[in-house]
Design a protein around this motif. Sequence first.
Motif, PDB file in Angstrom:
ATOM      1  N   GLN A 148      18.028  52.256  51.747  1.00  0.00           N
ATOM      2  CA  GLN A 148      19.388  52.455  51.240  1.00  0.00           C
ATOM      3  C   GLN A 148      20.226  53.283  52.199  1.00  0.00           C
TER       4      GLN A 148
ATOM      5  N   ARG B   1      21.429  50.751  54.736  1.00  0.00           N
ATOM      6  CA  ARG B   1      22.050  49.539  54.184  1.00  0.00           C
ATOM      7  C   ARG B   1      23.460  49.791  53.676  1.00  0.00           C
ATOM      8  N   VAL B   2      23.681  50.912  52.990  1.00  0.00           N
ATOM      9  CA  VAL B   2      24.985  51.172  52.371  1.00  0.00           C
ATOM     10  C   VAL B   2      26.124  51.228  53.387  1.00  0.00           C
TER      11      VAL B   2
ATOM     12  N   CYS C 133      25.681  48.436  42.698  1.00  0.00           N
ATOM     13  CA  CYS C 133      24.501  48.841  43.468  1.00  0.00           C
ATOM     14  C   CYS C 133      23.870  47.654  44.177  1.00  0.00           C
TER      15      CYS C 133
ATOM     16  N   MET D 188      21.893  49.362  46.985  1.00  0.00           N
ATOM     17  CA  MET D 188      21.449  50.665  46.477  1.00  0.00           C
ATOM     18  C   MET D 188      20.516  50.479  45.291  1.00  0.00           C
ATOM     19  N   THR D 189      19.717  51.504  45.027  1.00  0.00           N
ATOM     20  CA  THR D 189      18.896  51.505  43.823  1.00  0.00           C
ATOM     21  C   THR D 189      19.781  51.774  42.607  1.00  0.00           C
TER      22      THR D 189
END
Length: 421
Positions: free
Chosen positions: A51, A54-55, A301, A306-307
Amino acid sequence: MEIDPLPNGSGSTAATTPEAAAMATSITVTSITAPSSKLSHLTESLKLEHQFLRVPFEHLKKTIRANHRAVEKEVSSVISSVTDVADSDEISKDDAILSLTSLVSRLQGIKRKLEEGSRTENLQAQRCRARLDHLESVDADNISEWSNVRLKRILVDYMSRMSYYDTALKLAESSNIQELVDIDVFQEAKKAIDGLRNREVGPALAWCADNKSRLKKSKSKFEFQLRLQEFVELVRAENYMCAIFYARKYLSPWGATHLKELQRVMATLAVRSHTECAKYKVLFEPKQWDFLVDQFKQEFCRLYGMTVEPLLNIYLQAGLSALKTPYCYEDDCTKEDPLSQDSFRKLAMPLPYSKQHHSKLVCYITKELMDTENPPQVLPNGYVYSTKALKEMAEKNNGKITCPRTGLVCSYSDLVKAYIS
């Protein structure tokens, strides 16, 4: 051939004694094993940083797409205007000058947008670079400091998800980790969440429009659910004609894929908002807005990779999974156990009990572990307590022991030591 002694007076021989060889090997193995175990732990830790990278990457891609669409639209409009002027045979000199001046002004506006977009993209690309550098900077020597920064990142993530934006920003600024956190991304979500909590679908629909292609690619029906809720609100307000026009414009395109849900909502025109039929009554309940908030969070998310759960919860659950036992939920659970607290118990509720390969004896009185240092002792009635607890009781009561469960009174000399096998 003899070897001359070293200048400091110590000599060296070709033959090495077994003791010296063993010592050298031990030192070498120790020096290699310690960093190796740290690096192994570090490698496992980095696997959890998906994450983290990735974000900002998804945010950068979204910005590039938005800038491209905006510029493409403006350029197409300018080209169309130039074509109209060029094809006009009866345009006067003054009109031509006016048209060209207008085109120049629009081109300057496009240039400003391109510059602003380029600055934004560069900042986001810099954030991606900063995070890569942060991951590359960690090694066995600074893993403690790096882990401390990660803890702060996790706390900022939790605060941002819980809408504590000011506190999250202050922590990020004081720790100088602004480029390592995603507060601005969560602030983008805040507009839609606040709107839904105020029973307004406008901000959420605007978010859907900005991410239409990606939501369509993931086969999301969040926009459809927003449209259904807006239709239900029109029925609640008894504005039936507007509800019908709204359904024709916004709901009919979804009929091919969500016909049953559409038919169910359309039936509210007949049963009205005061219906007692459970199938339709639930559509008018306030909890539908809470469902939309949860649905938006999941879509948001998923879009950014995201988680859904805060990282803090995930890490805490990972630790609690090793501590959770049936004893943790008993009233006499020791206060040193994290699961004696209601907040941790709630967090550990969906987790399975940990698998304990070896049984542990805990004293009923002191709640401390009974082992070789604090062995268990058996009372005449068969109950077992720790030596430490029974000694303290005997010292306070002139050598007498009172069983806290049955009330039996006996002498300390009557106790029998138990052995743990």
